[in-house]
Enzyme design. Structure first.
Site, PDB file in Angstrom:
ATOM      1  N   CYS A   2       0.822  -1.211   0.000  1.00  0.00           N
ATOM      2  CA  CYS A   2       0.000   0.000   0.000  1.00  0.00           C
ATOM      3  C   CYS A   2       0.858   1.264   0.000  1.00  0.00           C
ATOM      4  O   CYS A   2       1.977   1.265   0.497  1.00  0.00           O
ATOM      5  CB  CYS A   2      -0.867   0.022   1.237  1.00  0.00           C
ATOM      6  SG  CYS A   2      -1.828  -1.454   1.463  1.00  0.00           S
ATOM      7  N   ARG A  27       4.715   0.858  -6.135  1.00  0.00           N
ATOM      8  CA  ARG A  27       4.681  -0.041  -4.983  1.00  0.00           C
ATOM      9  C   ARG A  27       3.759  -1.243  -5.220  1.00  0.00           C
ATOM     10  O   ARG A  27       3.836  -2.222  -4.510  1.00  0.00           O
ATOM     11  CB  ARG A  27       4.203   0.731  -3.743  1.00  0.00           C
ATOM     12  CG  ARG A  27       5.145   1.841  -3.341  1.00  0.00           C
ATOM     13  CD  ARG A  27       4.573   2.684  -2.234  1.00  0.00           C
ATOM     14  NE  ARG A  27       4.488   1.991  -0.979  1.00  0.00           N
ATOM     15  CZ  ARG A  27       5.500   1.823  -0.132  1.00  0.00           C
ATOM     16  NH1 ARG A  27       6.663   2.345  -0.425  1.00  0.00           N
ATOM     17  NH2 ARG A  27       5.347   1.175   0.992  1.00  0.00           N
ATOM     18  N   TRP A  74      -2.939  -2.637  -1.680  1.00  0.00           N
ATOM     19  CA  TRP A  74      -2.497  -3.946  -2.176  1.00  0.00           C
ATOM     20  C   TRP A  74      -3.153  -4.953  -1.245  1.00  0.00           C
ATOM     21  O   TRP A  74      -2.800  -5.059  -0.078  1.00  0.00           O
ATOM     22  CB  TRP A  74      -0.974  -4.022  -2.112  1.00  0.00           C
ATOM     23  CG  TRP A  74      -0.375  -5.197  -2.810  1.00  0.00           C
ATOM     24  CD1 TRP A  74      -0.077  -5.306  -4.141  1.00  0.00           C
ATOM     25  CD2 TRP A  74       0.039  -6.432  -2.204  1.00  0.00           C
ATOM     26  NE1 TRP A  74       0.491  -6.535  -4.400  1.00  0.00           N
ATOM     27  CE2 TRP A  74       0.569  -7.247  -3.237  1.00  0.00           C
ATOM     28  CE3 TRP A  74       0.013  -6.933  -0.913  1.00  0.00           C
ATOM     29  CZ2 TRP A  74       1.073  -8.517  -3.019  1.00  0.00           C
ATOM     30  CZ3 TRP A  74       0.506  -8.221  -0.682  1.00  0.00           C
ATOM     31  CH2 TRP A  74       1.036  -8.994  -1.725  1.00  0.00           C
ATOM     32  N   ASN A  98      -1.197   1.343   5.930  1.00  0.00           N
ATOM     33  CA  ASN A  98      -0.315   0.380   5.264  1.00  0.00           C
ATOM     34  C   ASN A  98       0.241  -0.530   6.342  1.00  0.00           C
ATOM     35  O   ASN A  98       0.831  -0.049   7.305  1.00  0.00           O
ATOM     36  CB  ASN A  98       0.822   1.122   4.552  1.00  0.00           C
ATOM     37  CG  ASN A  98       1.867   0.163   3.986  1.00  0.00           C
ATOM     38  OD1 ASN A  98       1.588  -1.013   3.773  1.00  0.00           O
ATOM     39  ND2 ASN A  98       3.062   0.676   3.747  1.00  0.00           N
ATOM     40  N   GLY A  99       0.050  -1.841   6.169  1.00  0.00           N
ATOM     41  CA  GLY A  99       0.559  -2.786   7.154  1.00  0.00           C
ATOM     42  C   GLY A  99      -0.478  -3.845   7.432  1.00  0.00           C
ATOM     43  O   GLY A  99      -1.454  -3.990   6.681  1.00  0.00           O
ATOM     44  N   GLU A 478      18.861 -14.633 -11.421  1.00  0.00           N
ATOM     45  CA  GLU A 478      18.284 -13.299 -11.565  1.00  0.00           C
ATOM     46  C   GLU A 478      17.659 -13.130 -12.954  1.00  0.00           C
ATOM     47  O   GLU A 478      16.592 -12.548 -13.098  1.00  0.00           O
ATOM     48  CB  GLU A 478      19.370 -12.240 -11.293  1.00  0.00           C
ATOM     49  CG  GLU A 478      18.948 -10.802 -11.452  1.00  0.00           C
ATOM     50  CD  GLU A 478      17.713 -10.406 -10.646  1.00  0.00           C
ATOM     51  OE1 GLU A 478      17.257 -11.171  -9.783  1.00  0.00           O
ATOM     52  OE2 GLU A 478      17.185  -9.317 -10.918  1.00  0.00           O
ATOM     53  N   LYS A 482      13.725 -12.215 -13.598  1.00  0.00           N
ATOM     54  CA  LYS A 482      13.330 -11.036 -14.379  1.00  0.00           C
ATOM     55  C   LYS A 482      12.302 -11.421 -15.418  1.00  0.00           C
ATOM     56  O   LYS A 482      11.279 -10.768 -15.592  1.00  0.00           O
ATOM     57  CB  LYS A 482      14.540 -10.461 -15.102  1.00  0.00           C
ATOM     58  CG  LYS A 482      15.361  -9.336 -14.660  1.00  0.00           C
ATOM     59  CD  LYS A 482      14.937  -8.279 -13.750  1.00  0.00           C
ATOM     60  CE  LYS A 482      14.225  -8.618 -12.513  1.00  0.00           C
ATOM     61  NZ  LYS A 482      14.764  -8.284 -11.247  1.00  0.00           N
ATOM     62  N   GLU A 485       8.778 -12.565 -13.837  1.00  0.00           N
ATOM     63  CA  GLU A 485       7.953 -11.581 -13.132  1.00  0.00           C
ATOM     64  C   GLU A 485       7.315 -10.553 -14.059  1.00  0.00           C
ATOM     65  O   GLU A 485       6.241 -10.061 -13.785  1.00  0.00           O
ATOM     66  CB  GLU A 485       8.729 -10.889 -12.004  1.00  0.00           C
ATOM     67  CG  GLU A 485       9.817  -9.958 -12.450  1.00  0.00           C
ATOM     68  CD  GLU A 485      10.531  -9.267 -11.281  1.00  0.00           C
ATOM     69  OE1 GLU A 485       9.876  -8.906 -10.303  1.00  0.00           O
ATOM     70  OE2 GLU A 485      11.751  -9.088 -11.390  1.00  0.00           O
ATOM     71  N   HIS A 501      19.925 -34.885 -13.833  1.00  0.00           N
ATOM     72  CA  HIS A 501      19.395 -35.634 -12.685  1.00  0.00           C
ATOM     73  C   HIS A 501      17.874 -35.489 -12.574  1.00  0.00           C
ATOM     74  O   HIS A 501      17.300 -35.737 -11.520  1.00  0.00           O
ATOM     75  CB  HIS A 501      20.095 -35.185 -11.399  1.00  0.00           C
ATOM     76  CG  HIS A 501      21.563 -35.458 -11.438  1.00  0.00           C
ATOM     77  ND1 HIS A 501      22.089 -36.717 -11.324  1.00  0.00           N
ATOM     78  CD2 HIS A 501      22.624 -34.635 -11.663  1.00  0.00           C
ATOM     79  CE1 HIS A 501      23.396 -36.669 -11.445  1.00  0.00           C
ATOM     80  NE2 HIS A 501      23.755 -35.416 -11.655  1.00  0.00           N
ATOM     81  N   LYS A 600       6.470  -3.363  -4.997  1.00  0.00           N
ATOM     82  CA  LYS A 600       7.884  -3.000  -4.978  1.00  0.00           C
ATOM     83  C   LYS A 600       8.507  -3.266  -3.614  1.00  0.00           C
ATOM     84  O   LYS A 600       9.641  -3.720  -3.510  1.00  0.00           O
ATOM     85  CB  LYS A 600       8.020  -1.515  -5.340  1.00  0.00           C
ATOM     86  CG  LYS A 600       9.452  -1.013  -5.388  1.00  0.00           C
ATOM     87  CD  LYS A 600      10.180  -1.579  -6.572  1.00  0.00           C
ATOM     88  CE  LYS A 600      11.625  -1.180  -6.641  1.00  0.00           C
ATOM     89  NZ  LYS A 600      12.379  -2.050  -7.550  1.00  0.00           N
TER      90      LYS A 600
HETATM   91  O1  M6R Z   1      13.461  -4.131  -1.258  1.00  0.00           O
HETATM   92  P1  M6R Z   1      14.066  -5.473  -1.268  1.00  0.00           P
HETATM   93  O2  M6R Z   1      15.371  -5.510  -2.026  1.00  0.00           O
HETATM   94  O3  M6R Z   1      14.245  -6.063   0.097  1.00  0.00           O
HETATM   95  O4  M6R Z   1      13.061  -6.404  -2.029  1.00  0.00           O
HETATM   96  C1  M6R Z   1      13.245  -7.788  -2.094  1.00  0.00           C
HETATM   97  C2  M6R Z   1      12.454  -8.379  -3.235  1.00  0.00           C
HETATM   98  O5  M6R Z   1      11.087  -8.181  -3.025  1.00  0.00           O
HETATM   99  C3  M6R Z   1      12.853  -7.746  -4.562  1.00  0.00           C
HETATM  100  O6  M6R Z   1      14.221  -7.899  -4.781  1.00  0.00           O
HETATM  101  C4  M6R Z   1      12.082  -8.373  -5.735  1.00  0.00           C
HETATM  102  O7  M6R Z   1      12.392  -9.728  -5.858  1.00  0.00           O
HETATM  103  C5  M6R Z   1      12.412  -7.617  -6.997  1.00  0.00           C
HETATM  104  N1  M6R Z   1      11.742  -6.361  -7.030  1.00  0.00           N
HETATM  105  C6  M6R Z   1      12.108  -8.389  -8.218  1.00  0.00           C
HETATM  106  O8  M6R Z   1      12.567  -7.725  -9.339  1.00  0.00           O
END
Ligand code: M6R
Length: 605
Positions: A2, A27, A74, A98-99, A478, A482, A485, A501, A600
């Site tokens: 949020c 976010r 969210w 938020n929370g 990574e 990418k 997502e 395996h 985010k």
């Molecule tokens: O803010 P943070 O680096 O702690 O966030 C951790 C993950 O949520 C973040 O790296 C997420 O996997 C990426 N935004 C994906 O691209």
């Protein structure tokens, strides 16, 4: 997660609130709403969906007034819907939150017994009603009473009808800043929301309360004593938080990596050697660790995987990498001789924060790699290396990863030297190579068109494999994240030698494979694995270093990164993998910067 905003000033607050919320869209959210003080009444407009839906509503009826609060939701408790959207409350007190309130069911039961009715499924509504229940004409006392009864995390923006010229704010375990402008003051979850109005802001500490009018901000400590706070000045402007001519924030941020890496490393070089003393890391301290744990989530955890290979190889210290949500519940064996490194772009990730507190409780030394200045993790860790990526708006991390790697190189070299595993000359030579990386990142961007071409071949794939060995394997994790997502194509990253395996049974001509083979010492072995998937029909894209050659017919497409020593390839190889993911997402027509279901900053467990 949020986003919260609040405004008190001289402008039409509805306009400011929607504008500020648009800066928090990154976010992640599924509904939005505002509450405005209109001629002494709190008027709420809210709805499910993107901010445009709210704009459409406001085009029909825009509440007029110069005091208000706003929210992007969210969903956690209750589906995304108009009813569950924030603000929540009644004519007397209205809030945005938020929370997560952990004991909301208990509170709800109590309030039902007092004759309250609930319209939403949210935990937030219980806080709004509890405020109403305790309200005795003194907002500050009421808010304190309520926060003493709720458990969980909260950043709250609050309006009381009887105080039409002000808003109130309080936080615990969720981010919140209060910004001060000329004749106007604001409240926000993050800095980009306030930059259009002012660069000056205050960081709210746990359970500090702010009372905000147009020309005054009063802060109170958790015991309700008035306090003075130090003003912070945002070190980036609106432009840094805007797209600046790029089609998407993600592409802009990929292009900003070279500069971000320079900004992260250059101020930390002294006499050709890494110097992290400003972060509290002295040679003496770096000598003594029995073991290192790296704990993080998502992309940040992938940076930690690269860190493990680097530190173990060069500094010869045992490193374990943990996903924060696992670490916190697996009862790790920690001692005072251990270093726990927490990596987080936002510095607010709930699981990483909990892991930090667990490590501290066990007496381990904690070091945070954090991008957002003043965030919770940065504040709570014993030491912090700030990564200087600037604001990262796209949900998919790109430049944040690059700077996490850059900081990891600095730490690795300093650790290796402090522990006598590399000589001063070797350390200087590594640092020289690190200093050349920003230019090489820029050069790597020249593969953009090839990546676009590769993306056009991946569009119809249902699933993909990324394979590699050693650092290439760590890096391909990574690349795989990418792609999935932002393009919604399933993909897995696999250690190339492990395929046979089990997983190789999935490989057909319908399963493209992206093979990263930049490690010269492992090259032949990786090529054998590439041949194994090729002979089962897979279309293969291979990433190599300049100067490396692969036999004719083994790869369908080759992408080359500049020539660097093996340890430096991840920070370059990630660029084509980011670009492939980006163009695949664009070609599929996905929402690149705001992929579905993602946020985010993940401030809930
Ligand atoms: O803010 P943070 O680096 O702690 O966030 C951790 C993950 O949520 C973040 O790296 C997420 O996997 C990426 N935004 C994906 O691209």
């Amino acid at each position: 997660m949020c986003g919260i905003v609040g405004y008190v000033g001289k402008r039409n607050s509805a306009d400011v609130l929607v504008d500020a919320l648009s800066k928090l869209e990154y976010r992640g959210y599924d509904s939005a709403g505002i509450a405005v003080m209109e001629q002494g009444d709190i008027v709420v407009e809210k709805c499910q969906g993107k901010l445009d839906n709210l704009r459409e509503r406001l085009a029909v009826h825009k509440p007029q007034g110069m005091v208000g609060i706003g929210h992007t939701r969210w969903a956690t408790h209750g589906e995304p819907s108009d009813i569950n959207s924030h603000p929540h409350g009644n004519k007397r007190v209205t809030i945005v939150h938020n929370g997560i309130i952990e004991n909301y069911l208990e509170i709800k039961e109590f309030l039902l017994g007092q004759g309250y009715h609930f319209v939403s499924e949210t935990d937030t509504e219980t806080v709004a009603k509890l405020l109403d229940y305790y309200y005795d004409g003194n907002p500050i006392k009421t808010i304190h009473k309520v926060v003493n009864e709720i458990r969980g995390s909260y950043a709250l923006g609050i309006m009381f009808r009887e105080f039409p010229d002000r808003i109130f704010a309080i936080r615990k375990d969720s981010p919140l800043i209060v910004a001060s402008g000329e004749g106007e003051n604001l409240l926000a979850s993050d800095v980009p929301a306030i930059l259009k109005y002012t660069k000056n802001y205050y960081l709210m500490e746990e359970n500090e309360l702010a009372e905000i009018t147009a020309d005054q901000i009063n802060f109170y400590d958790p015991h309700m004593n008035p306090i003075e706070k130090e003003v912070q000045v945002a070190n980036f402007d609106m432009e840094a938080a805007e797209k600046g001519g790029f089609a998407h924030f993600m592409l802009k941020e990929i292009y900003e990596q070279s500069k971000a890496v320079s900004t992260t490393i250059l101020p930390r070089i002294k006499d050709g050697m890494p110097d992290l003393s400003e972060c509290g890391l002295t040679a003496e301290l770096l000598k003594g660790f029995r073991k290192i744990f790296i704990v993080a989530c998502g992309t940040a955890m992938h940076a930690g995987m690269v860190g493990k290979y680097l530190i173990e190889r060069l500094a010869r210290i045992d490193v374990t990498v943990d996903i924060a949500s696992e670490f916190r519940y697996r009862d790790p064996i920690l001692s005072e001789d251990d270093l726990v490194i927490l990596i987080s772009q936002s510095g607010e990730t709930a699981d990483t924060k909990a892991a930090l507190h667990l490590a501290k409780d066990h007496g381990a030394k904690t070091l945070a790699f954090v991008n957002v200045k003043g965030s919770s993790i940065a504040r709570d860790a014993d030491m912090v290396i700030y990564t200087h990526a600037g604001p990262e708006i796209s949900v998919a991390s790109t430049k944040a990863y690059a700077v996490q790697l850059a900081a990891m190189y600095l730490l690795t070299f300093e650790l290796a030297y402090a522990n006598g595993k590399i000589s001063k000359e070797e350390c200087r030579s590594y640092m020289e190579q690190l200093t050349a990386i920003p230019d090489l990142i820029t050069k790597t961007l020249e593969v953009k068109e090839e990546c676009q071409f590769v993306a056009s071949k991946l569009l119809n794939a249902e699933s993909l494999l990324y394979i590699g060995r050693g650092l290439d394997y760590a890096l391909s994790m990574e690349g795989s994240l990418k792609l999935k997502e932002i393009s919604y194509i399933h993909s897995e990253s696999y250690a190339a030698g492990e395929l046979k395996h089990g997983t190789i049974s999935l490989v057909t001509d319908q399963m493209p494979v992206i093979a990263v083979a930049t490690q010269t010492d492992l090259f032949e072995k990786t090529v054998s694995n590439i041949k194994e998937v090729k002979s089962r029909g897979a279309k293969v894209i291979v990433v190599l270093k300049d100067g490396m050659k692969i036999e004719e017919g083994v790869a369908d497409h080759v992408i080359k990164i500049p020539q660097v020593e093996n340890i430096f390839t991840p920070i370059l190889t990630v660029v084509p993998l980011q670009l492939i993911a980006y163009y695949t997402s664009v070609l599929k027509g996905c929402d690149v910067d705001k992929p579905r279901n993602l946020a985010k900053s993940v401030t809930v467990e």
